[in-house]
Write a protein that holds these residues in place. Structure first.
Motif, mmCIF file in Angstrom:
data_model
loop_
_atom_site.group_PDB
_atom_site.id
_atom_site.type_symbol
_atom_site.label_atom_id
_atom_site.label_comp_id
_atom_site.label_asym_id
_atom_site.label_seq_id
_atom_site.Cartn_x
_atom_site.Cartn_y
_atom_site.Cartn_z
ATOM 1 N N MET A 65 -6.491 -9.761 21.815
ATOM 2 C CA MET A 65 -7.290 -9.826 23.032
ATOM 3 C C MET A 65 -6.700 -8.867 24.053
ATOM 4 O O MET A 65 -5.497 -8.924 24.336
ATOM 5 C CB MET A 65 -7.292 -11.261 23.574
ATOM 6 C CG MET A 65 -8.169 -11.445 24.801
ATOM 7 S SD MET A 65 -8.280 -13.163 25.353
ATOM 8 C CE MET A 65 -6.637 -13.429 25.989
ATOM 9 N N ASP A 111 -13.382 -8.353 30.403
ATOM 10 C CA ASP A 111 -14.568 -8.951 29.788
ATOM 11 C C ASP A 111 -14.806 -10.330 30.394
ATOM 12 O O ASP A 111 -14.118 -11.306 30.060
ATOM 13 C CB ASP A 111 -14.370 -9.055 28.267
ATOM 14 C CG ASP A 111 -15.666 -9.378 27.532
ATOM 15 O OD1 ASP A 111 -16.576 -9.945 28.161
ATOM 16 O OD2 ASP A 111 -15.764 -9.055 26.338
ATOM 17 N N TYR A 166 -16.192 -13.068 27.779
ATOM 18 C CA TYR A 166 -15.160 -13.517 26.848
ATOM 19 C C TYR A 166 -14.185 -14.465 27.543
ATOM 20 O O TYR A 166 -13.781 -15.492 26.976
ATOM 21 C CB TYR A 166 -14.412 -12.309 26.292
ATOM 22 C CG TYR A 166 -13.612 -12.583 25.046
ATOM 23 C CD1 TYR A 166 -14.080 -12.200 23.802
ATOM 24 C CD2 TYR A 166 -12.382 -13.229 25.116
ATOM 25 C CE1 TYR A 166 -13.351 -12.463 22.651
ATOM 26 C CE2 TYR A 166 -11.644 -13.492 23.976
ATOM 27 C CZ TYR A 166 -12.136 -13.099 22.755
ATOM 28 O OH TYR A 166 -11.405 -13.377 21.619
ATOM 29 N N ASN A 185 -15.861 -17.865 28.131
ATOM 30 C CA ASN A 185 -15.956 -18.621 26.881
ATOM 31 C C ASN A 185 -14.594 -19.132 26.413
ATOM 32 O O ASN A 185 -14.528 -20.104 25.655
ATOM 33 C CB ASN A 185 -16.573 -17.740 25.788
ATOM 34 C CG ASN A 185 -18.042 -17.471 26.022
ATOM 35 O OD1 ASN A 185 -18.734 -18.263 26.653
ATOM 36 N ND2 ASN A 185 -18.541 -16.356 25.516
ATOM 37 N N SER A 186 -13.527 -18.484 26.858
ATOM 38 C CA SER A 186 -12.184 -18.912 26.478
ATOM 39 C C SER A 186 -11.602 -19.933 27.448
ATOM 40 O O SER A 186 -10.440 -20.334 27.282
ATOM 41 C CB SER A 186 -11.254 -17.688 26.402
ATOM 42 O OG SER A 186 -11.727 -16.730 25.485
ATOM 43 N N LEU A 222 -12.415 -16.169 18.780
ATOM 44 C CA LEU A 222 -13.785 -15.721 19.001
ATOM 45 C C LEU A 222 -13.983 -14.367 18.326
ATOM 46 O O LEU A 222 -13.222 -13.438 18.562
ATOM 47 C CB LEU A 222 -14.094 -15.597 20.501
ATOM 48 C CG LEU A 222 -14.066 -16.895 21.318
ATOM 49 C CD1 LEU A 222 -14.349 -16.597 22.774
ATOM 50 C CD2 LEU A 222 -15.083 -17.889 20.774
ATOM 51 N N THR A 223 -14.977 -14.270 17.470
ATOM 52 C CA THR A 223 -15.267 -13.029 16.766
ATOM 53 C C THR A 223 -16.724 -12.653 16.985
ATOM 54 O O THR A 223 -17.583 -13.525 17.199
ATOM 55 C CB THR A 223 -15.002 -13.167 15.256
ATOM 56 O OG1 THR A 223 -15.778 -14.263 14.736
ATOM 57 C CG2 THR A 223 -13.533 -13.433 14.998
ATOM 58 N N GLU A 224 -16.998 -11.373 16.920
ATOM 59 C CA GLU A 224 -18.363 -10.881 17.079
ATOM 60 C C GLU A 224 -19.083 -10.900 15.735
ATOM 61 O O GLU A 224 -18.523 -10.517 14.712
ATOM 62 C CB GLU A 224 -18.350 -9.461 17.641
ATOM 63 C CG GLU A 224 -17.784 -9.373 19.051
ATOM 64 C CD GLU A 224 -17.811 -7.960 19.587
ATOM 65 O OE1 GLU A 224 -18.128 -7.056 18.782
ATOM 66 O OE2 GLU A 224 -17.534 -7.771 20.768
#
Length: 581
Positions: free
Chosen positions: A1, A180, A183, A186-187, A271-273
């Protein structure tokens, strides 16, 4: 990250200050931060946590940031530092900490301030805001702030007990900075839980020190008995103590480096895209419908119904294997282990592998019958071999067109299954053997062990078999066949394409032809267009040949109920609205 985690402190003399930060480096270490060791100086043991090799090493001959007043480092000057190291984490000349992630070749570097001037400015501003204006009610807890220019910050402020401080506590914060915003938001739950754990550990250690000091020399009573002194003089004479002193932990910064490095790695891995492929495919819809049907059936069954179920009728399964072992056989571990080992050898790995074993002409005949929806019968003693063959052949068809009985002791009609596995002693009706709508593959014992070439080192067991493919309607070698079959064979014969690439090519081909099936279904079944218009449509779709038309009609049976009901409801809605008018 790509983020920075920092520990900040509010000093009564200098205001908000950055004590310790950990950043991610995807390239070689910055100038003045080489990872080489200097022999005989401060080598420490290596630790490993979460796949990161922790190593505290001398990074250069130059002193650490903030250790020299005339240094070009962007850090604060020495004159701004507390005499008792309250605003400093690492001692002068300390090289900092470096962790190497072996999996990703990423380095996690910890020091008091970032080396890059722009990063230093971003961290400095986030530190000031987290300990001044951007705080939650009660001055202790998490908060989110930031902008596109200076980055977005997750900040968690907290207090550390200090018997010598005003109010008997010091104010700190742990901040996570990244560009970001989505991101970071979401974290939030992950960061909150992990950072809260770090804070609890720090507060627990400091509380033990505070209680011990208060027990030995209570500060509250001493202060009340002390004569009044000017506030400014009291501040200057009571500089902030270091965090290592407050927690009585000499390895505090090494532990924080380990925690911050793990936090950056774990938060970046959770978290992955993923590529969104739009609407679900027909295979996905059919699988969802089948799972729903199975769930309803399982809820409706009771114990008596399961006992009354006739054992002579094998189940039709899709992608599942029927176990034919008796209870007595299941109690024999030696036999089962031999069967597992035997199965690993006597299997078909892919369509390309099957084509090489059967031969080009036999495989083309078999594939033609599979695509046309004719019944494919395999007779063999090895049920695992038959199952592996069906697993490979079914990849050429949509999921809704597959009906499998993996292994049976009697012949089953074509309406029940299009893939049927039989034991060698089962008699097949003569009209089936001579039918043009069925193909038979007999697995016999080869006359000599070297009949087939060995394609892989562990495929010796396939050499003992002889595969005979027969049908009442053999496919001539010069027959054009369906277009998709020709494309499949072209992909299989292209040795430049790996097995995985061929599988993806097969998925694309099936989707292409399922789209043609949808158009034909809408045109013929829903709109009820005349036959002449249907022929024109088939020409436009490039499927006017006889084999292509048969294939489209068979694949039409594999359309999902969801798609069919959607089309029907779309057609009925204009009619119903007109009737209301």
């Amino acid at each position: 990250m790509n983020a920075i985690v920092a520990l900040c402190h509010f000093c009564e003399l200098h205001g908000p200050r950055t004590l310790f930060c950990t950043e991610v480096l995807h390239s070689p270490l910055p100038q003045g931060a080489s990872s080489g060791d200097i022999s005989g100086q401060n080598e420490q043991a290596e630790e490993e946590e979460g796949g990161i090799q922790m190593s505290s090493r001398i990074r250069s001959h130059s002193p650490a940031e903030g250790a020299s007043a005339d240094s070009s480092s962007p850090g604060p000057k020495k004159s701004d530092m507390c005499e008792a190291s309250g605003c400093r984490s690492l001692a002068g000349g300390h090289p900092g900490y470096v962790s190497h992630d072996k999996e990703t070749s990423i380095k996690y570097v910890s020091h008091q301030h970032p080396n890059h001037p722009q990063l230093f400015s971003i961290v400095r501003q986030a530190c000031v805001r987290s300990l001044s204006c951007e705080v939650c009610p009660g001055r202790e807890g998490p908060i989110f702030f930031g902008d596109e220019q200076h980055g977005f910050v997750f900040s968690h402020t907290f207090f550390i007990k200090d018997s010598l401080a005003r109010g008997f506590q010091r104010w700190y914060s742990i901040i996570t900075i990244m560009m970001d915003r989505i991101y970071l938001i979401n974290s939030w739950p992950f960061l909150l839980g992990k950072i809260r754990g770090i804070i609890d550990e720090l507060q627990g250690k400091a509380l033990k020190v505070f209680e011990a000091e208060q027990y030995g020399c209570p500060q509250r009573a001493q202060r009340m008995n002390t004569a009044f002194t000017p506030f400014l003089h009291q501040r200057n004479g009571n500089a902030a103590r270091s965090l290592t002193s407050l927690t009585n932990d000499e390895n505090l910064w090494a532990c924080l480096h380990t925690s911050f490095a793990w936090l950056l790695k774990a938060c970046g891995s959770r978290l992955t895209e993923k590529l969104l492929e739009g609407a679900p495919t027909e295979d996905t819809l059919v699988q969802m419908e089948k799972l729903a049907d199975l769930k309803e059936e399982s809820e409706g069954w009771d114990g008596s119904e399961e006992e009354e179920k006739p054992s002579s009728q094998p189940d039709v399964v899709e992608g599942q294997e029927l176990s034919k072992c008796s209870p007595e056989t299941s109690l024999m571990p030696d036999c089962n282990s031999w069967n597992v080992a035997h199965r690993r050898l006597s299997i078909f790995r892919s369509l390309r592998h099957m084509r090489q074993v059967l031969g080009a002409s036999a495989f083309r005949m078999l594939a033609w019958h599979v695509l046309m929806g004719n019944q494919v019968i395999w007779k063999a003693r090895d049920s695992d071999l038959v199952q592996s063959a069906f697993d490979v052949l079914r990849t050429m068809l949509p999921v809704g067109c597959v009906r499998i009985i993996p292994y049976s002791d009697q012949y089953e009609e074509a309406y029940r299954c299009n893939f049927l596995g039989l034991s060698p002693h089962v008699q097949i009706p003569s009209h089936i053997l001579s039918s043009e709508f069925a193909v038979l593959v007999e697995v016999r014992t080869a006359t000599r062990s070297s009949l087939y070439p060995t394609l892989f080192d562990d495929e010796q067991s396939l050499n003992k078999y002889e595969f005979v493919v027969t049908s009442g309607s053999p496919v001539a070698a010069d027959r054009v066949g369906p277009t998709i079959l020709n494309k499949i064979e072209a992909a299989l014969t292209n040795q430049n394409l790996s097995v995985d690439v061929v599988d993806q090519c097969l998925v694309c081909l099936k989707e292409e032809w399922m789209n043609k099936v949808k158009v034909l279904f809408k045109f013929t079944k829903v709109d009820s267009r005349p036959k002449e218009d249907t022929q024109k449509l088939l020409s436009i779709l490039g499927a006017a040949e006889e084999d292509n038309v048969k294939l489209l009609k068979f694949w039409m049976t594999g359309l999902s109920k969801t798609y069919k009901s959607h089309l029907m409801s779309t057609v009925r809605s204009p009619t119903s609205s007109e009737s209301r008018n």
